[in-house]
Design a protein around this motif. Structure first.
Motif: not given
Length: 582
Positions: A354-371
């Motif tokens: 759940t956290q990993i999926d949410a991190i991906a969603d937040l990266a799309d929203r706030y950091s150009f889809g990259e981690m």
């Protein structure tokens, strides 16, 4: 970030098909375990205490939201709903069934990921600075060179069966954030007086049973020749490295035995024969690879966000998070954000599906889809607008990923330890949780200031205990008691050092108290509140710490049979504590 071309994809797809057939033959007993062993290791598959563990490569820690979602899918479908991010910027899954592994690898291949060379006596995952491309102190972006090294080293026929595993790290900033001096080869990108790019090269660093800080072998290798120079180092190691004793097989042992001057002579002699050969880099190749790492489409933003300052003044928790988890960015109006996977009471480096999926969603929203995955077992959003920081913090807090402890006492690095690893002497995860819970008070942590605490369950030092300001190593288990050595004075970075053992070992329940006594000496002896723990240790030496830690007896606890005590292991594992070594 780098995208596969048709050759990359074909190579990975063919490897999946090969391993699928190898697994089929193993399950049909057409291959013995001894025959299967090197085949599975070449694909990152280990046999651990409870079953198979798969280590997945995340080259130089860079990962897209699409790839992150695939990791969440694997955690849900094939594992027990979580993954463990490692000190090599990789991720591990601990509960896989052998028959499922080919499907896992096929799923990974569909998003340009794999597990090749994450184990075995080969060149492992190339690691780098998690702030590459955005750090204010960056000299040259190291990612293109890390990618060139990755492509060069993958399936390199001469280095597939080295005397022992081999690790390379690359840094391109003034401050080393990749622990390059603790690697077999460490590369620091620099520029000479004429502004030409080159590499300062370290060799023979490493942790484990014989921790050694790497030695400088060359002050400046021009960028065109870095591949051939690294190749010559590996050729000398492959030729002269010991193969009769795996505990003496790392390159650090060879460098120490020959001496850095003789080792340098051998490398230079070999290099003279291949320096201008096919391995010489061209500007066209560097530019081609660099084109995959162009910066995002940044907006033009004001230097400071007024609303951010107002919210910071009114919210102590947010203020603490800004202080420890948010770093300055090259671009005006942007910030680097570190997501903490170290919430006290949780397993360091673990994240649920759940956290990993949410991190991906937040990266799309706030950091150009990259981690980026850090070698401290955290996650980085490299490109966050300052105006989005409040909203992002609120989202992370809901996911329990906003602990304001990056660089502080509870930002503990820990290996999986005896719950999983057949090599471990003692438990790491429950000890990390016990220490984090004891020192959870964030005001106290900020008073302590910058400090690193690293835990390894054995001498192999997967938790990098030797370069922790405080390092803890599991040394043995006897009569239901696990014993740990504590060292202080280790450090990574530009002034890398290996910790020195304080004295006799401690039982599991004594370790948090010993840490408390060490911190007491630091707070008593530091020159002022700005003097870091490592600086105090180097100024006053180890003796004051040793005297205070061992001045009084530690309270004894009743001996209990930990083999049936489920409270001592993370709840999601739902297993009895067991290791065949015990």
């Amino acid at each position: 970030m780098y995208c596969y071309d048709e050759y990359d994809q074909t190579m990975i797809d063919e490897r999946v098909a090969q391993f699928r057939d190898q697994v089929r033959r193993r399950l049909a007993n057409e291959l013995t375990e001894a025959e299967f062993l090197p085949l599975r290791l070449q694909n990152g598959l280990y046999m651990q205490v409870h079953g198979y563990m798969l280590r997945i490569a995340i080259p130089y820690g860079l990962i897209s939201s699409r790839q992150m979602r695939m990791l969440a899918h694997i955690a849900r479908k094939y594992d027990r709903g979580y993954g463990h991010f490692t000190t090599r910027q990789n991720i591990q899954f601990n509960w896989l069934k052998l028959e499922d592994v080919p499907d896992v690898l096929a799923d990974l291949a569909s998003v340009q990921m794999h597990a090749i060379q994450t184990s075995g006596n080969c060149i492992r995952n190339i690691t780098s600075d998690e702030f590459a491309g955005v750090a204010q102190d960056e000299i040259v972006d190291p990612r293109p060179y890390a990618e060139i090294l990755r492509q060069w080293s993958t399936f390199h026929p001469e280095f597939a069966y080295l005397p022992r595993k081999f690790k390379i790290a690359v840094s391109g900033a003034k401050q080393d954030r990749a622990a390059i001096q603790a690697h077999d080869i460490g590369l620091s990108i620099t520029k000479d007086s004429q502004g030409e790019t080159g590499f300062r090269v370290f060799v023979g660093g490493g942790l484990g049973r014989t921790p050694i800080v790497g030695s400088e072998i060359c002050e400046f290798v021009p960028w065109q020749h870095i591949l051939t120079y690294v190749e010559s180092i590996l050729r000398i190691y492959n030729q002269f490295g010991r193969r009769d004793n795996k505990f003496k097989a790392r390159i650090k042992i060879l460098v120490k035995a020959l001496g850095i001057d003789e080792f340098r002579r051998l490398v230079e002699e070999d290099w003279s024969e291949i320096k201008d050969g096919p391995g010489t880099l061209t500007i066209e190749e560097v530019e081609r690879v660099s084109s995959f790492f162009t910066g995002p489409n940044y907006a033009v933003l004001p230097e400071h966000d007024s609303k951010l300052s107002e919210f910071k003044a009114d919210n102590r928790q947010f203020s603490n998070w800004l202080l420890s988890n948010v770093k300055p960015h090259q671009k005006q109006g942007y910030a680097i954000v570190v997501l903490s996977l170290k919430k006290p009471g949780e397993t360091p480096g673990d994240a649920t599906d759940t956290q990993i999926d949410a991190i991906a969603d937040l990266a799309d929203r706030y950091s150009f889809g990259e981690m980026r995955v850090t070698h401290q077992q955290n996650i980085v959003f490299a490109d966050v607008k300052q105006s989005d920081l409040v909203e992002l913090w609120q989202q992370l807090a809901r996911l329990e990923l906003a602990s304001p402890n990056i660089g502080l006492l509870t930002d503990i690095i820990s290996c999986p330890g005896a719950e999983f690893c057949t090599l471990a002497n003692a438990r790491s995860i429950p000890l990390a949780k016990s220490i984090a819970e004891r020192f959870e008070n964030i005001d106290f942590q900020h008073d302590i200031g910058e400090i690193t605490l690293n835990i390894s369950g054995c001498m192999n030092a997967c938790g990098q205990n030797h370069i922790g300001n405080i390092g803890i190593t599991g040394v043995e288990k006897k009569n239901h008691d696990e014993w740990y050595q504590i060292s202080i004075g280790g450090a990574e970075g530009n002034d890398c050092s290996m910790g020195k053992i304080l004295g006799p070992s401690f039982k599991f329940h004594q370790v948090p108290e010993a840490i408390d006594r060490i911190l007491h000496v630091y707070l008593r002896e530091r020159a002022d509140e700005n003097e870091r723990f490592i600086e105090t240790v180097r100024r006053i030496g180890h003796q004051p710490f040793k005297e205070h830690v061992y001045a009084a007896e530690f309270e004894e606890e009743p001996v209990t049979d930990v083999s049936d005590d489920k409270s001592l292991i993370p709840a999601q594992y739902d297993i009895p504590f067991y290791s065949p070594r015990f």
